[in-house]
Design an enzyme around this catalytic site. Structure first.
Site, PDB file in Angstrom:
ATOM      1  N   ASP A  20      10.073   5.693  -5.957  1.00 58.92           N
ATOM      2  CA  ASP A  20      10.443   5.018  -4.751  1.00 58.92           C
ATOM      3  C   ASP A  20       9.499   4.805  -3.813  1.00 58.92           C
ATOM      4  OD1 ASP A  20      13.075   4.820  -2.744  1.00 58.92           O
ATOM      5  OD2 ASP A  20      12.016   6.581  -1.752  1.00 58.92           O
TER       6      ASP A  20
ATOM      7  N   GLU B 155       8.619   0.622  -7.273  1.00 60.69           N
ATOM      8  CA  GLU B 155       9.385   0.076  -6.267  1.00 60.69           C
ATOM      9  C   GLU B 155       8.202  -0.378  -5.066  1.00 60.69           C
ATOM     10  OE1 GLU B 155      12.970   0.374  -3.198  1.00 60.69           O
ATOM     11  OE2 GLU B 155      11.503   2.146  -3.229  1.00 60.69           O
TER      12      GLU B 155
END
Length: 750
Positions: free
Chosen positions: A348, A385
């Site tokens: 993330d 990401e």
């Protein structure tokens, strides 16, 4: 120029709690502390405090406690100077979690004294004891790792299924009620059977490392459902454990059992991990672990050291420029990869992890170098990401070999194309081909692109075709949260409707987007439930909805049966025909047989509806909504015909050398709309409006099969690859924004 690969800091004792035959060894990195107490908590909630000893060379406090074993609850009280202006917020009144705890038990009481500061000032120490209002660490004994996959799964063969562990089984009618929403529930045979029957071979779980809710969410009577608020980087999230297993180490056992069951079914396990920030939020938030151990050591601070330097939007940012903090991240990855049997990671806001001590983004950061050189992480899937919220945080396409990236270009274009908001088909060709404009450089494979149309954040696929606007009122933020850039199309009516024509059109659009996802080069990622019409009633930011809004509704499967069947059919084709999942970027160059004889056809070619290759004029038709992608190898060929127009179109099938006959393998229309019989070369079929047709071609591999006309040269129709600045090891980001992704220039490689 890249620096030499750094080495992890050496330690004389392993960090965390490690039980031995006659006791447990504890160790905590707290280099600026003046005293560290280990607080042992018994069944009667009594504390026994033991002072640890400092090794000043390593900044590690450690001690061996006889008679202590698995299941023991504990925490730390860290003494030192209260000096927020120097990043020191030591407060022994706050009981702290071990950053290396392998299990965590208990909850945060947001009404309790969980902050290190007073209500009057973030910079004034609060001396109220937090015991009883904070969770505790648990000593966990070593145990065998899960059963590994019988056969390692190459990334280019993976079909990733992004899912929330609890929400997937919370309403599953075949999972025992007491196991729904747990690790044991996800390991249920009925759950695994659905995955296998669909064609899923890799599950990507939303965060399973122990997380907490933010105070402002709890204050609204809600919780952090998604889990992007980690508190324990080594501990499986305790509330996902069944009641019979308990949270004094049972979460570890149950997690491993789930991984074993998935592996036995041939399904890889990927974890969505959140190392960019922690659940403590900004310095005005609760003090539960890292802040009390060393605020200035674990977190990025502003130049005056008074505030957190936040590039995540979550209040703090973990400082991986600190070698010990970077060691924590790498140790955590190694633990999940070895002890817990995990096959890969999706990071993330990964850009935060490659910022240096000046907060600059560096693609040659030690984080990447250490991962690349680590034998325990070799072969594990690494998915970035590729952005955060800080300066130059958008790094799509720049992560280099060994990494795959979430491709938001694919998501945006696919939605735009099927709602009629694109011009021409140049970018359609590029996206079908693995987004070569973004990833085809520095020797990267097509599997660098993780293609997706939906994800946990944003609309579900059903909602993409049902709502033009977000409907997030249930989040109690006056519908101000969540993106307004949905690129969705409600087909003329906002929300659910009983109008059969509208419903049919919506389902067709959903099938088209699913088909484009599963047929494009790269690695497809399906959001759980999209294969059977899951809806969030228009909520595009359901991060705080631990409710039926977010849970998968298994009763929609019958209504959306055509979506489910198409998904299964396309995934079966993808699995059985390697040409549909070529790991490399295809070129327009001619295919040759084993003797070097040219066969007259190429790895990829592009066709118009006339059965001939696209011309330069065709590529520049702004109103064109139709394109055929031909792909082949020595054994077979496929022609994927994408028709986004509003009216039916006559499509002529190409002949030799491309194929000597065709059959329709799959399509997104109705069974009655297209023929089921074999089709000869030169045959014409009527393709309905808004339809994808997949044709399987027969090829002949001897000179007689080669047509008189040679393979035509490539034409300038595709988005160009990014320039050499994007190559791995080059530092293109300090003082320079990444190049635009909208420039169109000639390119031969796709």
């Amino acid at each position: 120029m890249s620096e030499p690969v750094p080495s992890a800091p050496a330690t004389t004792v392993p960090l965390g709690a490690h039980p031995r035959d006659d006791g447990t060894e504890f160790a905590l990195w707290a280099p600026r502390a003046e005293r560290v107490e280990l607080a042992l908590v018994d069944a009667d909630e009594h504390q026994t405090n033991v002072d640890l000893t400092l090794n000043p060379d390593e900044g590690i406090w450690s001690g061996f406690v006889p008679g202590i074993g698995a299941g023991q609850r504990y925490g730390y009280r860290v003494h030192g100077e209260w000096n927020p202006e120097d990043g020191r917020r030591f407060n022994p009144a706050k009981l702290l979690l071990d950053p290396y705890a392998r299990a965590i038990t208990g909850y945060v009481d947001y009404r309790g004294p969980i902050s290190d500061h007073t209500t009057e000032s973030n910079f004034e120490s609060d001396t109220t004891d937090s015991f009883g209002a904070v969770p505790l660490s648990v000593v966990v004994a070593d145990s065998p790792p899960p059963t590994p996959l019988a056969k390692p799964l190459p990334l280019d063969e993976m079909v990733i299924y992004e899912t929330h562990l609890k929400g997937y089984t919370q309403r599953h009618p075949e999972v025992p009620e007491g196991l729904r929403g747990t690790y044991a529930g996800f390991a249920d045979d009925a759950v695994i059977a659905h995955l296998v029957e669909t064609g899923i071979n890799a599950v990507e779980f939303l965060p399973l490392q122990h997380f907490v809710s933010e105070p402002f969410i709890v204050g609204r009577g809600l919780v952090n459902y998604w889990g992007y608020n980690t508190l324990g980087f080594f501990a499986p999230h305790a509330p996902y454990t069944s009641a019979t297993a308990g949270t004094l180490g049972g979460q570890v056992t149950e997690f491993k059992h789930m991984v074993s069951k998935l592996h036995e079914a041939g399904i890889a396990v990927i974890l969505d991990v959140v190392y960019n920030h922690t659940g403590e939020g900004g310095h005005d938030g609760p003090t539960l672990s890292f802040r009390g151990i060393d605020h200035g050591g674990y977190y990025r601070l502003t130049s005056d050291n008074r505030n957190d330097y936040d590039v995540t939007g979550c209040g703090n940012a973990v400082d991986t420029s600190n070698p010990r903090v970077l060691q924590l991240v790498l140790d955590s990855l190694r633990y999940w990869a070895t002890d817990m049997g995990v096959d890969g990671f999706r990071f993330d806001l990964c850009t935060t992890l490659i910022r240096d001590d000046q907060h600059h983004v560096r693609q040659d950061h030690p984080f990447k170098q250490l991962i690349a050189s680590d034998e325990l992480l070799a072969g594990k899937v690494m998915i970035a990401e590729p952005w955060d919220l800080g300066p130059y945080g958008y790094q799509v396409g720049r992560w280099g070999q060994g990494w795959s990236e979430w491709n938001d270009h694919f998501r945006g274009f696919t939605r735009d194309f099927w709602r009629g908001a694109t011009h021409g088909v140049q970018e359609l060709a590029t996206r079908l081909s693995g987004s070569s404009d973004t990833f085809d450089h520095a020797g990267r494979p097509a599997s660098s692109s993780i293609n997706f149309v939906t994800a946990h954040d944003g609309f579900t696929l059903r909602d993409v075709v049902t709502y033009d606007l977000k409907h997030n009122e249930a989040n109690a933020e006056r519908n101000r949260d969540g993106t307004d850039d949905n690129r969705s199309w409600n087909h003329g009516y906002e929300g659910e409707t009983e109008d059969e024509s509208v419903s049919a059109a919506r389902q067709r659009s959903a099938r088209n987007m699913m088909a484009m996802l599963l047929l494009s080069a790269g690695v497809p990622m399906i959001t759980a439930g999209d294969e059977m019409g899951r809806t969030q009633q228009g909520n595009n930011n359901a991060y705080c909805q631990d409710s039926p809004v977010s849970w998968v509704d298994w009763h929609t499967a019958e209504e959306w049966a055509e979506q489910t069947e198409l998904t299964r059919k396309l995934l079966k084709l993808r699995a059985e025909h390697p040409v549909l999942r070529n790991p490399n970027f295809r070129t327009h160059s001619e295919i040759h047989d084993s003797d070097g004889v040219g066969l007259g056809r190429s790895e990829v070619a592009w066709f118009s509806e006339h059965g001939t290759e696209m011309t330069i004029d065709n590529w520049h038709e702004a109103g064109r909504r139709t394109l055929g992608q031909y792909i082949s190898d020595l054994d077979e060929a496929f022609l994927i015909f994408v028709h986004g127009g509003d009216a039916p179109i006559e499509f002529t099938l190409p002949g030799q050398p491309w194929s000597v006959g065709w059959t329709i393998a799959a399509h997104t229309g109705l069974d009655s709309e297209l023929p089921h019989r074999p089709l000869g070369v030169g045959a014409t079929i009527t393709v309905p409006a808004h339809t994808v047709v997949v044709l399987h071609g027969q090829v002949l591999n001897h000179p007689q099969a080669v047509a008189a006309s040679p393979v035509s040269p490539a034409v300038p129709h595709l988005l160009a690859a990014e320039d050499s600045e994007a190559e791995e090891g080059v530092e293109p980001v300090i003082g320079e924004e990444p190049a635009s992704d909208t420039d169109e220039t000639p390119a031969d490689k796709v």
